[in-house]
Write a protein that holds these residues in place. Structure first.
Motif, PDB file in Angstrom:
ATOM      1  N   VAL A   1       4.534  -3.590   8.508  1.00  0.00           N
ATOM      2  CA  VAL A   1       4.011  -4.844   7.962  1.00  0.00           C
ATOM      3  C   VAL A   1       2.926  -5.388   8.880  1.00  0.00           C
ATOM      4  N   ARG A   2       1.908  -5.970   8.269  1.00  0.00           N
ATOM      5  CA  ARG A   2       0.943  -6.797   9.003  1.00  0.00           C
ATOM      6  C   ARG A   2       0.822  -8.129   8.273  1.00  0.00           C
ATOM      7  N   ALA A   3       0.620  -9.190   9.047  1.00  0.00           N
ATOM      8  CA  ALA A   3       0.553 -10.544   8.490  1.00  0.00           C
ATOM      9  C   ALA A   3      -0.744 -11.199   8.937  1.00  0.00           C
ATOM     10  N   PHE A   4      -1.551 -11.610   7.970  1.00  0.00           N
ATOM     11  CA  PHE A   4      -2.849 -12.221   8.248  1.00  0.00           C
ATOM     12  C   PHE A   4      -2.859 -13.660   7.744  1.00  0.00           C
ATOM     13  N   ILE A   5      -3.302 -14.578   8.614  1.00  0.00           N
ATOM     14  CA  ILE A   5      -3.387 -15.995   8.264  1.00  0.00           C
ATOM     15  C   ILE A   5      -4.832 -16.419   8.471  1.00  0.00           C
ATOM     16  N   ALA A   6      -5.649 -16.217   7.464  1.00  0.00           N
ATOM     17  CA  ALA A   6      -7.081 -16.463   7.598  1.00  0.00           C
ATOM     18  C   ALA A   6      -7.360 -17.951   7.758  1.00  0.00           C
ATOM     19  N   GLY A   7      -8.073 -18.297   8.811  1.00  0.00           N
ATOM     20  CA  GLY A   7      -8.416 -19.683   9.064  1.00  0.00           C
ATOM     21  C   GLY A   7      -7.478 -20.371  10.021  1.00  0.00           C
ATOM     22  N   ASP A   8      -6.351 -19.725  10.385  1.00  0.00           N
ATOM     23  CA  ASP A   8      -5.434 -20.298  11.357  1.00  0.00           C
ATOM     24  C   ASP A   8      -5.895 -19.904  12.753  1.00  0.00           C
ATOM     25  N   GLY A   9      -5.286 -20.520  13.766  1.00  0.00           N
ATOM     26  CA  GLY A   9      -5.686 -20.220  15.135  1.00  0.00           C
ATOM     27  C   GLY A   9      -5.379 -18.791  15.527  1.00  0.00           C
ATOM     28  N   VAL A  10      -4.291 -18.228  14.997  1.00  0.00           N
ATOM     29  CA  VAL A  10      -3.897 -16.844  15.262  1.00  0.00           C
ATOM     30  C   VAL A  10      -4.013 -16.098  13.940  1.00  0.00           C
ATOM     31  N   GLN A  11      -5.010 -15.233  13.816  1.00  0.00           N
ATOM     32  CA  GLN A  11      -5.304 -14.646  12.512  1.00  0.00           C
ATOM     33  C   GLN A  11      -4.395 -13.481  12.140  1.00  0.00           C
ATOM     34  N   GLU A  12      -3.789 -12.824  13.124  1.00  0.00           N
ATOM     35  CA  GLU A  12      -2.769 -11.816  12.820  1.00  0.00           C
ATOM     36  C   GLU A  12      -1.508 -12.163  13.582  1.00  0.00           C
ATOM     37  N   ASP A  13      -0.419 -12.313  12.847  1.00  0.00           N
ATOM     38  CA  ASP A  13       0.853 -12.694  13.450  1.00  0.00           C
ATOM     39  C   ASP A  13       1.576 -11.438  13.928  1.00  0.00           C
ATOM     40  N   PRO A  14       2.131 -11.451  15.144  1.00  0.00           N
ATOM     41  CA  PRO A  14       2.739 -10.235  15.689  1.00  0.00           C
ATOM     42  C   PRO A  14       4.040  -9.808  15.013  1.00  0.00           C
TER      43      PRO A  14
ATOM     44  N   LEU B   1       0.845  -1.183   0.000  1.00  0.00           N
ATOM     45  CA  LEU B   1       0.000   0.000   0.000  1.00  0.00           C
ATOM     46  C   LEU B   1       0.884   1.239   0.000  1.00  0.00           C
ATOM     47  N   GLY B   2       0.270   2.387  -0.174  1.00  0.00           N
ATOM     48  CA  GLY B   2       1.055   3.604  -0.332  1.00  0.00           C
ATOM     49  C   GLY B   2       1.571   4.203   0.956  1.00  0.00           C
ATOM     50  N   GLN B   3       0.811   4.054   2.066  1.00  0.00           N
ATOM     51  CA  GLN B   3       1.180   4.719   3.305  1.00  0.00           C
ATOM     52  C   GLN B   3       0.980   3.801   4.504  1.00  0.00           C
ATOM     53  N   ARG B   4       1.764   4.056   5.541  1.00  0.00           N
ATOM     54  CA  ARG B   4       1.710   3.253   6.760  1.00  0.00           C
ATOM     55  C   ARG B   4       0.332   3.283   7.402  1.00  0.00           C
ATOM     56  N   ASP B   5      -0.320   4.452   7.433  1.00  0.00           N
ATOM     57  CA  ASP B   5      -1.607   4.530   8.126  1.00  0.00           C
ATOM     58  C   ASP B   5      -2.673   3.675   7.447  1.00  0.00           C
ATOM     59  N   GLN B   6      -2.522   3.412   6.143  1.00  0.00           N
ATOM     60  CA  GLN B   6      -3.445   2.499   5.469  1.00  0.00           C
ATOM     61  C   GLN B   6      -3.290   1.076   5.997  1.00  0.00           C
ATOM     62  N   VAL B   7      -2.056   0.678   6.256  1.00  0.00           N
ATOM     63  CA  VAL B   7      -1.799  -0.654   6.810  1.00  0.00           C
ATOM     64  C   VAL B   7      -2.384  -0.760   8.215  1.00  0.00           C
ATOM     65  N   LEU B   8      -2.157   0.254   9.029  1.00  0.00           N
ATOM     66  CA  LEU B   8      -2.630   0.220  10.411  1.00  0.00           C
ATOM     67  C   LEU B   8      -4.153   0.233  10.497  1.00  0.00           C
ATOM     68  N   ALA B   9      -4.818   0.810   9.507  1.00  0.00           N
ATOM     69  CA  ALA B   9      -6.277   0.942   9.553  1.00  0.00           C
ATOM     70  C   ALA B   9      -7.019  -0.305   9.087  1.00  0.00           C
ATOM     71  N   LEU B  10      -6.325  -1.295   8.556  1.00  0.00           N
ATOM     72  CA  LEU B  10      -6.990  -2.467   7.989  1.00  0.00           C
ATOM     73  C   LEU B  10      -7.803  -3.225   9.036  1.00  0.00           C
ATOM     74  N   GLN B  11      -9.008  -3.627   8.632  1.00  0.00           N
ATOM     75  CA  GLN B  11      -9.868  -4.492   9.437  1.00  0.00           C
ATOM     76  C   GLN B  11     -10.377  -5.605   8.519  1.00  0.00           C
ATOM     77  N   PRO B  12      -9.578  -6.647   8.330  1.00  0.00           N
ATOM     78  CA  PRO B  12      -9.907  -7.672   7.329  1.00  0.00           C
ATOM     79  C   PRO B  12     -11.198  -8.420   7.639  1.00  0.00           C
ATOM     80  N   ASP B  13     -11.865  -8.831   6.581  1.00  0.00           N
ATOM     81  CA  ASP B  13     -12.984  -9.757   6.678  1.00  0.00           C
ATOM     82  C   ASP B  13     -12.413 -11.150   6.404  1.00  0.00           C
ATOM     83  N   PHE B  14     -12.100 -11.869   7.471  1.00  0.00           N
ATOM     84  CA  PHE B  14     -11.401 -13.143   7.315  1.00  0.00           C
ATOM     85  C   PHE B  14     -12.260 -14.196   6.624  1.00  0.00           C
ATOM     86  N   SER B  15     -13.568 -14.017   6.635  1.00  0.00           N
ATOM     87  CA  SER B  15     -14.429 -14.981   5.946  1.00  0.00           C
ATOM     88  C   SER B  15     -14.179 -14.970   4.441  1.00  0.00           C
ATOM     89  N   GLN B  16     -13.697 -13.845   3.904  1.00  0.00           N
ATOM     90  CA  GLN B  16     -13.394 -13.756   2.475  1.00  0.00           C
ATOM     91  C   GLN B  16     -11.971 -14.188   2.146  1.00  0.00           C
TER      92      GLN B  16
END
Length: 280
Positions: free
Chosen positions: A205-218, A165-180
């Motif tokens: 960086v943010r890391a999302f693992i949809a369907g895993d036990g931990v959906q956002e990795d620290p 993405l273009g800017q850091r604040d866009q990454v921080l603002a993400l609220q994923p729909d893990f069902s998709q």
């Protein structure tokens, strides 16, 4: 019931509770696959590792890496945490570098002062993300059509794809729909602006693992290793840079990336949190 030495560590942070936790069971050669899987599920951490005697004579130790749901051939923060646990338990490497054996093969690890770093393993899949899949990712992340400026497969064993993405604040603002996004491992990255963002890192960086036990990795070593190969190959990052990760979930992970010749090293600090014995 047999007992085993056990450690719980925080990786990519020199301060406890601010990185990515890892459970490590040492001397686990007698455990069955099912016992390992059951314990990893019980810890409910993103990964749990089991240290064993190496099968390859070149290796110093062997590690098996489990999420709450499956075994992984390679992962970054378990590599650094497992190496730290092995060294702190009296392990002495055969050479200047530590050689870890895992399902992806042999991984070189080195000490950098008080920190550890692993060499980025080869990518199993690279190239742009296919348009239909990229559209699914965009919708699942809730992004406008023009928000994703670049994308790439950066899979080194964990199935990662990455979008920029273009800017850091866009990454921080993400609220994923893990069902998709079920079944996908997605890294999202953006450059930091030192003047605007007031952080000590070059990228967020943010890391999302949809369907895993931990959906956002620290704080994710494997993702950042793959992303580094992408960014450095395309001239999108300096030869040495720092990534911040885990900000949204209250962590302060710092991943250090450095290119030396043809090699890319990914490292960070490790903090010990818990030591003891576990019955399995």
């Amino acid at each position: 019931m047999p007992t085993f030495d056990f450690k719980q560590l925080d990786v990519f942070s020199g301060v406890s509770l601010k990185g990515n936790p890892l459970a490590v069971v040492l001397g686990a050669d007698s455990l069955t696959d099912q016992q390992m899987a059951d314990f990893a599920n019980w810890t409910n951490l993103s990964e749990t590792t089991f240290l064993l005697a190496p099968r390859d004579p070149r290796a110093d130790y062997r590690v098996r890496i489990f999420t709450t749901l499956k075994e992984l051939p390679f992962a970054g923060h378990p590599t650094l945490g497992s190496c730290h646990a092995w060294l702190q338990s009296g392990g002495v490497p055969k050479g200047e570098e530590i050689i870890q054996e895992c399902e992806i093969g042999l991984v070189r690890v080195r000490r950098q002062g008080a920190e550890l770093a692993f060499i980025a393993p080869p990518l199993l899949r690279t190239g742009p993300v296919e348009a239909p899949l990229l559209e699914r990712v965009r919708l699942g992340l809730g992004l406008a059509p023009e928000a994703i400026v670049r994308s790439q497969w950066v899979d080194n064993g964990a199935g990662w794809l990455a979008v920029m993405l273009g800017q850091r604040d866009q990454v921080l603002a993400l609220q994923p729909d893990f069902s998709q996004l079920h079944g996908l491992a997605i890294g999202v990255i953006a450059p930091c602006d030192p003047a605007r963002d007031e952080v000590d890192s070059h990228f967020e960086v943010r890391a999302f693992i949809a369907g895993d036990g931990v959906q956002e990795d620290p704080a994710t070593g494997s993702l950042n290793a793959g992303v580094a190969q992408w960014l450095l190959a395309e001239g999108l990052a300096p030869a040495r840079y720092v990534v911040s990760q885990g900000t949204v979930i209250g962590r302060a992970g710092r991943i250090h990336v450095e290119r030396q010749g043809d090699e890319i090293w990914v490292g960070g600090a490790v903090a010990a949190c818990i030591e003891g014995r576990v019955q399995l």
